[in-house]
Structure formats: structure tokens, C-alpha cells
Design a protein around this motif. Structure first.
Motif, PDB file in Angstrom:
ATOM      1  N   GLU A 176      -8.017  -4.629  -6.386  1.00 15.67           N
ATOM      2  CA  GLU A 176      -6.666  -4.872  -5.888  1.00 15.67           C
ATOM      3  C   GLU A 176      -6.001  -3.526  -5.602  1.00 15.67           C
ATOM      4  O   GLU A 176      -6.363  -2.504  -6.199  1.00 15.67           O
ATOM      5  N   LEU A 177      -5.016  -3.531  -4.703  1.00 12.20           N
ATOM      6  CA  LEU A 177      -4.308  -2.299  -4.370  1.00 12.20           C
ATOM      7  C   LEU A 177      -2.859  -2.602  -4.035  1.00 12.20           C
ATOM      8  O   LEU A 177      -2.490  -3.736  -3.735  1.00 12.20           O
ATOM      9  N   LEU A 178      -2.035  -1.566  -4.111  1.00 11.96           N
ATOM     10  CA  LEU A 178      -0.647  -1.630  -3.691  1.00 11.96           C
ATOM     11  C   LEU A 178      -0.381  -0.539  -2.667  1.00 11.96           C
ATOM     12  O   LEU A 178      -1.011   0.527  -2.696  1.00 11.96           O
ATOM     13  N   VAL A 179       0.554  -0.803  -1.782  1.00 13.21           N
ATOM     14  CA  VAL A 179       1.153   0.225  -0.944  1.00 13.21           C
ATOM     15  C   VAL A 179       2.592   0.362  -1.413  1.00 13.21           C
ATOM     16  O   VAL A 179       3.314  -0.639  -1.519  1.00 13.21           O
ATOM     17  N   LEU A 180       3.006   1.594  -1.704  1.00 17.45           N
ATOM     18  CA  LEU A 180       4.344   1.852  -2.224  1.00 17.45           C
ATOM     19  C   LEU A 180       5.208   2.563  -1.192  1.00 17.45           C
ATOM     20  O   LEU A 180       4.697   3.229  -0.282  1.00 17.45           O
ATOM     21  N   SER A 181       6.507   2.457  -1.372  1.00 19.30           N
ATOM     22  CA  SER A 181       7.441   3.237  -0.567  1.00 19.30           C
ATOM     23  C   SER A 181       7.453   4.671  -1.094  1.00 19.30           C
ATOM     24  O   SER A 181       6.908   4.958  -2.175  1.00 19.30           O
ATOM     25  N   PRO A 182       8.073   5.604  -0.379  1.00 22.82           N
ATOM     26  CA  PRO A 182       8.161   6.979  -0.903  1.00 22.82           C
ATOM     27  C   PRO A 182       8.827   7.062  -2.273  1.00 22.82           C
ATOM     28  O   PRO A 182       8.576   8.002  -3.028  1.00 22.82           O
ATOM     29  N   HIS A 183       9.681   6.086  -2.603  1.00 20.22           N
ATOM     30  CA  HIS A 183      10.356   6.081  -3.898  1.00 20.22           C
ATOM     31  C   HIS A 183       9.623   5.240  -4.936  1.00 20.22           C
ATOM     32  O   HIS A 183      10.147   5.016  -6.036  1.00 20.22           O
ATOM     33  N   GLY A 184       8.427   4.772  -4.608  1.00 19.52           N
ATOM     34  CA  GLY A 184       7.607   4.067  -5.575  1.00 19.52           C
ATOM     35  C   GLY A 184       7.843   2.582  -5.678  1.00 19.52           C
ATOM     36  O   GLY A 184       7.351   1.930  -6.604  1.00 19.52           O
ATOM     37  N   HIS A 185       8.568   1.992  -4.723  1.00 16.04           N
ATOM     38  CA  HIS A 185       8.787   0.546  -4.737  1.00 16.04           C
ATOM     39  C   HIS A 185       7.607  -0.177  -4.081  1.00 16.04           C
ATOM     40  O   HIS A 185       7.024   0.332  -3.122  1.00 16.04           O
ATOM     41  N   ALA A 239       4.148   7.743 -12.091  1.00 11.56           N
ATOM     42  CA  ALA A 239       3.816   8.633 -13.210  1.00 11.56           C
ATOM     43  C   ALA A 239       5.018   8.832 -14.141  1.00 11.56           C
ATOM     44  O   ALA A 239       4.886   8.783 -15.371  1.00 11.56           O
ATOM     45  N   ARG A 240       6.195   9.058 -13.550  1.00  9.95           N
ATOM     46  CA  ARG A 240       7.377   9.311 -14.374  1.00  9.95           C
ATOM     47  C   ARG A 240       7.717   8.107 -15.246  1.00  9.95           C
ATOM     48  O   ARG A 240       7.956   8.243 -16.452  1.00  9.95           O
ATOM     49  N   VAL A 241       7.708   6.917 -14.654  1.00  8.29           N
ATOM     50  CA  VAL A 241       8.038   5.716 -15.430  1.00  8.29           C
ATOM     51  C   VAL A 241       6.993   5.458 -16.508  1.00  8.29           C
ATOM     52  O   VAL A 241       7.324   5.097 -17.645  1.00  8.29           O
ATOM     53  N   HIS A 242       5.718   5.661 -16.177  1.00  2.93           N
ATOM     54  CA  HIS A 242       4.668   5.403 -17.170  1.00  2.93           C
ATOM     55  C   HIS A 242       4.785   6.358 -18.350  1.00  2.93           C
ATOM     56  O   HIS A 242       4.695   5.934 -19.515  1.00  2.93           O
ATOM     57  N   HIS A 243       4.980   7.622 -18.087  1.00  2.59           N
ATOM     58  CA  HIS A 243       5.000   8.597 -19.182  1.00  2.59           C
ATOM     59  C   HIS A 243       6.283   8.510 -20.000  1.00  2.59           C
ATOM     60  O   HIS A 243       6.278   8.821 -21.197  1.00  2.59           O
ATOM     61  N   LEU A 244       7.387   8.083 -19.390  1.00  5.93           N
ATOM     62  CA  LEU A 244       8.604   7.867 -20.167  1.00  5.93           C
ATOM     63  C   LEU A 244       8.569   6.519 -20.880  1.00  5.93           C
ATOM     64  O   LEU A 244       9.250   6.323 -21.892  1.00  5.93           O
ATOM     65  N   GLY A 245       7.778   5.579 -20.324  1.00  4.64           N
ATOM     66  CA  GLY A 245       7.600   4.286 -20.979  1.00  4.64           C
ATOM     67  C   GLY A 245       8.787   3.356 -20.902  1.00  4.64           C
ATOM     68  O   GLY A 245       8.924   2.459 -21.733  1.00  4.64           O
TER      69      GLY A 245
END
Length: 345
Positions: free
Chosen positions: A76-85, A265-271
Motif C-alpha cells: 500500500e502507498l500514500l501520496v501526501l501534500s507538501p504539508h503531509g496531508h 517524521a515530526r509527528v511520529h517522533h513527538l508522538g
């Protein structure tokens, strides 16, 4: 056999074109839960990506690790916007010559437009293949028995925050076994086996399989029970992958740069993703009718989320996948006049 189409129940539904049920949705659900049934999902859009550089190209454009995509494999894959949406979600199925991307009804045009914009001088030739390929789904514990040579799906564990670089295996986080079938492909997935078959052969394939049919209402109930998100239903324009539980199946957290990676990455590492996907149980007192997609979820009169997919489940009753603010932990949750509770399991 009675066949009720999705558009017979809701003329504006994005799922028009396939059967909603065959006369008894609850019986069809029980078939999918205990044995095996065949669900016509041929309203899904399909994009074909042939070309010798397709694996490396898709690897750089999407969230998934696909540089080693080999013949007869899927993910499976995602395509994200430049802001990660989240903008696109698709299953990818590789046959050795073409990567087939199947996505939600109506989403194919947007996915193809993005891929065409990003071709540059890459040796790929993406095209709309919806008129060529139909998606059928064999759902239930008996689906694997029909294709015993297909290994069970493998979905890697999500690493914790601040994981060491190089600790995530350098391959797709979800790995779905694939083999040829009736001029198309069979792909093992968590709910059973998806078939990508030539559209002209759809009827003959259904007849050959001789599996009891089940409508999309039954399929959606099983999907909700297993908390599998769906693009456009459990997502909106603000959704990031961690909010809709796409991280395990569709996102590789330790691969090269792709659009939107910084947010992931930012959201994952901040949790601390702002919202979370949950399963709601309705009290069944105010109504037994599933609320419409997008209906607000409120806490003490304040909107704290929205309903994604609501269904009547043959065992769980009226339930729904919903996206709620992460800090919602206590208080009286409501959807319309119904009191709801978050499934803690």
C-alpha cells in the motif's frame, strides 16, 4: 436473486455501480465473518504504471519503500501534500511488467494527474486502466483456502519515537503475496484475497469461483470491525497518516525524502498526532439508523470529531469509525441524539 445497487439506496453515493446487497445484508455479513463471500468492488479506479523505472519512481513519490518492488508482490502507498496531508491512498500490485494501483472510486483521476505531472524524463507510462481491470474481493477466513499458495499478509511493527536510523527493514512495510489468476492477479490482503481481473472476464470469473455473493454493505461492516481506514471516509483535507492508522501499512518511516515526509517524521517522533481513528458504539436508543458520513461527534455540546463510516454490524450493532481529537478522554460523547462510547479494545 434480489440485487439492490448502491445507487438504489443513495443516488449520490461515491460507491455507485456495485451491489449494496443481495436481499439479506446481515446474512451476507455472517458469510464474510465465518466463511467466504465474493464482493464486487469493480467501481474502484485502477491506474497502470508500466515502464522499467516504475519501482524507483514510485519509491521517490510515495510514502512506501518500493525500490525493491519485485514481480508478484503487493503493498500500500500514500501520496501526501507538501504539508503531509493525505491526498491519495492506493494498493500497488506488481506483475513483473506493470505496477497496478487500485484506489477509491473517483480518486483515480487525481492520482493519475499527479503521476503525470511527476514523470519528467522517467521511463514510465502511467494510464487510466479502470476500463481494463475490475476489482473483486474474496472476504472471510475461507478466502485463504481458495489460494493456499499465497502467504499471509505481513505488516511490520511501527517503530517507537526516536528510533535508530537503519533499524527499519529496507522493504515495504506491508507485503502482500500475489500470483496470476484468470488473466489477472490475485493479491492476499488482511480481509482475504483481492482479484484484479480483466473487466471483460468479470462475469466468467465470478461464475467459475462459485462463491456466495455479498454486497458492499456487508464488506463495509467487516472493514469497520477491523478498523481499516478508507480514503475520503476516514480522511479529510487535514488528515495526516498517523491520524488514520495508515502508518503501519502504507508508510515507511526510514526511507529517502518524499513530499510531506517532514510532517510524518515530526509527528511520529513527538508522538502526538492531533487526532486519532476510533471505533464508536452507539447506544441504540435514539435511533438504529447509521448517521451520514461527516456527521459531527460532540462532547458536552462541542464538536470534537466526525463520523467516517457508520454501519449496522451483525454482532456489534450500530458502530462507526470516527476521527476524534486526541485529547478527548472523558465526558458524554454524542452523534446527533445518540450517546456513543469509544471501543477501548
Amino acid at each position: 436473486m434480489t440485487v439492490v445497487m448502491v445507487e438504489d439506496l443513495d443516488p449520490s453515493s461515491a460507491d455507485a455501480g456495485v451491489a449494496a446487497h443481495y436481499g439479506d445484508p446481515m446474512r451476507e455479513q455472517r458469510t464474510l465473518a465465518t466463511a467466504v463471500g465474493l464482493v464486487d468492488r469493480s467501481n474502484r479506479d485502477v491506474i497502470a504504471v508500466p515502464g522499467e523505472e516504475r519501482a524507483s519512481w514510485l519509491h521517490t513519490l510515495t510514502t512506501q519503500h518500493l525500490s525493491d518492488l519485485s514481480a508478484f508482490s503487493g503493498s500500500e502507498l500514500l501520496v501526501l501534500s507538501p504539508h503531509g496531508h493525505v491526498e491519495q491512498h492506493a494498493y500497488v500490485t506488481e506483475d513483473g511488467e506493470t505496477a497496478w494501483l487500485d484506489t477509491e472510486p473517483g480518486a483515480g483521476a487525481g492520482l493519475l494527474k499527479y503521476l503525470e505531472m511527476m514523470r519528467f524524463f522517467t521511463k514510465v507510462e502511467p494510464r487510466d486502466a479502470t476500463s481494463e481491470i475490475a476489482v473483486l474481493s474474496l472476504v472471510g477466513p475461507g478466502a485463504a483456502d481458495l489460494f493456499p499458495e499465497l502467504e499471509n499478509p505481513r505488516v511490520g511493527a511501527v517503530p517507537g519515537p526516536k528510533f535508530a536510523a537503519g533499524s527499519v527493514p529496507a522493504h515495504a512495510t506491508s507485503q502482500y503475496a500475489v500470483r496470476g489468476f484468470e488473466g489477472g492477479l490475485a493479491r492476499r490482503v488482511p480481509l482475504g484475497v483481492d482479484l484484479l481481473v480483466p473487466r471483460a472476464a468479470k462475469t466468467s470469473v465470478i461464475e467459475k469461483l462459485a462463491v456466495p455473493p455479498a454486497g458492499l454493505l456487508a464488506y463495509e461492516a467487516i472493514r469497520v470491525e477491523h478498523r481499516i481506514p478508507r480514503l475520503g471516509w476516514e480522511t479529510d483535507h487535514r488528515t495526516i497518516p498517523a491520524e488514520a492508522d495508515f502508518i503501519a501499512s502504507a508508510v515507511h518511516l526510514d526511507k529517502g525524502c518524499y513530499r510531506g515526509q517532514e510532517t510524518v517524521a515530526r509527528v511520529h517522533h513527538l508522538g502526538r498526532p492531533p487526532r486519532r481513528l476510533v471505533l464508536l458504539h452507539f447506544d441504540g436508543i435514539a435511533t438504529d439508523q447509521p448517521p451520514a458520513h461527516g456527521t459531527p461527534v460532540t462532547l458536552d455540546g462541542r464538536e470534537v470529531g466526525f463520523v467516517g463510516t457508520a454501519v449496522r454490524h451483525h454482532e456489534l450493532g450500530l458502530v462507526a469509525l470516527a476521527v476524534l481529537k486526541r485529547n478527548v478522554t472523558a465526558g458524554e460523547l454524542r452523534v446527533g441524539e445518540s450517546v456513543v462510547s469509544v471501543d477501548a479494545s
